[in-house]
Design a protein around this motif. Structure first.
Motif, PDB file in Angstrom:
ATOM      1  N   ILE A   5     -24.579 -12.732 -96.703  1.00 30.65           N
ATOM      2  CA  ILE A   5     -25.364 -12.587 -97.926  1.00 30.65           C
ATOM      3  C   ILE A   5     -26.599 -11.750 -97.602  1.00 30.65           C
ATOM      4  O   ILE A   5     -27.237 -11.922 -96.565  1.00 30.65           O
ATOM      5  CB  ILE A   5     -25.757 -13.968 -98.496  1.00 30.65           C
ATOM      6  N   TYR A   7     -30.327 -10.012 -99.168  1.00 28.66           N
ATOM      7  CA  TYR A   7     -31.380 -10.209-100.162  1.00 28.66           C
ATOM      8  C   TYR A   7     -32.285  -8.977-100.203  1.00 28.66           C
ATOM      9  O   TYR A   7     -32.424  -8.282 -99.200  1.00 28.66           O
ATOM     10  CB  TYR A   7     -32.239 -11.434 -99.818  1.00 28.66           C
ATOM     11  N   ASP A  30     -37.536 -11.710-109.349  1.00 29.73           N
ATOM     12  CA  ASP A  30     -36.340 -10.916-109.643  1.00 29.73           C
ATOM     13  C   ASP A  30     -36.712  -9.498-110.059  1.00 29.73           C
ATOM     14  O   ASP A  30     -36.205  -8.960-111.046  1.00 29.73           O
ATOM     15  CB  ASP A  30     -35.479 -11.594-110.709  1.00 29.73           C
ATOM     16  N   GLU A  63     -28.824  -2.885-107.319  1.00 28.32           N
ATOM     17  CA  GLU A  63     -29.083  -3.993-108.243  1.00 28.32           C
ATOM     18  C   GLU A  63     -29.772  -3.479-109.510  1.00 28.32           C
ATOM     19  O   GLU A  63     -29.427  -3.894-110.623  1.00 28.32           O
ATOM     20  CB  GLU A  63     -29.946  -5.071-107.568  1.00 28.32           C
ATOM     21  N   THR A  98     -22.759  -8.728-101.424  1.00 32.01           N
ATOM     22  CA  THR A  98     -23.536  -9.747-102.136  1.00 32.01           C
ATOM     23  C   THR A  98     -23.663  -9.371-103.612  1.00 32.01           C
ATOM     24  O   THR A  98     -23.499 -10.218-104.495  1.00 32.01           O
ATOM     25  CB  THR A  98     -24.937  -9.892-101.515  1.00 32.01           C
ATOM     26  N   THR A  99     -23.945  -8.114-103.871  1.00 30.72           N
ATOM     27  CA  THR A  99     -24.101  -7.625-105.239  1.00 30.72           C
ATOM     28  C   THR A  99     -22.807  -7.781-106.017  1.00 30.72           C
ATOM     29  O   THR A  99     -22.808  -8.276-107.148  1.00 30.72           O
ATOM     30  CB  THR A  99     -24.535  -6.143-105.208  1.00 30.72           C
ATOM     31  N   CYS A 101     -20.263  -9.796-105.473  1.00 28.98           N
ATOM     32  CA  CYS A 101     -19.952 -11.216-105.709  1.00 28.98           C
ATOM     33  C   CYS A 101     -20.878 -11.832-106.758  1.00 28.98           C
ATOM     34  O   CYS A 101     -20.439 -12.625-107.596  1.00 28.98           O
ATOM     35  CB  CYS A 101     -20.012 -11.996-104.401  1.00 28.98           C
ATOM     36  N   TYR A 102     -22.150 -11.470-106.742  1.00 29.56           N
ATOM     37  CA  TYR A 102     -23.098 -12.004-107.723  1.00 29.56           C
ATOM     38  C   TYR A 102     -22.691 -11.609-109.147  1.00 29.56           C
ATOM     39  O   TYR A 102     -22.578 -12.456-110.032  1.00 29.56           O
ATOM     40  CB  TYR A 102     -24.516 -11.499-107.429  1.00 29.56           C
ATOM     41  N   TRP A 103     -22.479 -10.310-109.350  1.00 36.52           N
ATOM     42  CA  TRP A 103     -22.178  -9.810-110.686  1.00 36.52           C
ATOM     43  C   TRP A 103     -20.761 -10.164-111.131  1.00 36.52           C
ATOM     44  O   TRP A 103     -20.458 -10.143-112.319  1.00 36.52           O
ATOM     45  CB  TRP A 103     -22.415  -8.305-110.763  1.00 36.52           C
ATOM     46  N   CYS A 105     -19.439 -13.112-110.924  1.00 32.83           N
ATOM     47  CA  CYS A 105     -19.741 -14.318-111.691  1.00 32.83           C
ATOM     48  C   CYS A 105     -18.531 -15.198-112.006  1.00 32.83           C
ATOM     49  O   CYS A 105     -18.046 -15.229-113.124  1.00 32.83           O
ATOM     50  CB  CYS A 105     -20.431 -13.923-112.987  1.00 32.83           C
ATOM     51  N   THR A 117     -19.362  -7.764-115.671  1.00 33.26           N
ATOM     52  CA  THR A 117     -18.619  -8.735-114.855  1.00 33.26           C
ATOM     53  C   THR A 117     -17.147  -8.372-114.629  1.00 33.26           C
ATOM     54  O   THR A 117     -16.694  -8.418-113.488  1.00 33.26           O
ATOM     55  CB  THR A 117     -18.750 -10.156-115.448  1.00 33.26           C
ATOM     56  N   THR A 131     -18.655 -13.816 -99.667  1.00 30.62           N
ATOM     57  CA  THR A 131     -19.883 -13.770 -98.884  1.00 30.62           C
ATOM     58  C   THR A 131     -20.098 -15.133 -98.245  1.00 30.62           C
ATOM     59  O   THR A 131     -19.680 -16.158 -98.778  1.00 30.62           O
ATOM     60  CB  THR A 131     -21.119 -13.379 -99.725  1.00 30.62           C
TER      61      THR A 131
END
Length: 133
Positions: A5, A7, A30, A63, A98-99, A101-103, A105, A117, A131
């Motif tokens: 992951i 950041y 954020d 991001e 990471t990006t 997987c985050y988006w 959702c 998504t 991740t």
């Protein structure tokens, strides 16, 4: 595939804020989502592709770009810039896992958090992307 992951770093945020003349105060949580601007997609995308950015800067700028597209009224299915961004994600999987997987959702069609998504979920699924902490 499993990736660490990642950041946003404060240094990357400061550098991008200065480069693009974006607000940056200590109370901005954020930051990368707050400063997104659908009117500046072409500028952000050009910088990602053409400027000498560090990996941390590219991570944060991606991001910003995704949030900008999500906020836009562009038809993503037919947008050339969006297709370019998706290729950048796929070609830089380790940097943007990471990006993605985050988006992405969630896992089902009923878990659509954002209009981007389905596109990110497709990349995640096709690449068996996960991740780890």
């Amino acid at each position: 595939m499993h990736y660490q992951i990642r950041y946003p770093t404060q240094f990357a945020i400061q550098t991008l804020a200065k480069r693009f003349d974006l607000p940056n105060t200590p109370t901005m949580q954020d930051w990368e989502y707050i400063v997104a601007d659908s009117n500046r997609i072409n500028e952000f995308l050009k910088a990602y592709i053409e400027e000498p950015l560090t990996e941390d800067e590219k991570f944060v700028l991606m991001e910003i770009l995704i949030q900008s597209f999500d906020d836009s009224d562009r038809n993503l299915a037919q947008d050339i810039d969006w297709q370019c961004l998706l290729k950048l994600l796929e070609n830089n999987m380790e940097l943007h896992a990471t990006t993605i997987c985050y988006w992405a959702c969630g896992n089902t069609a009923y878990d659509l958090c954002w209009r981007v998504t389905p596109y990110l979920r497709q990349i995640r699924i096709q690449n068996h992307l996960k991740t780890i902490e």
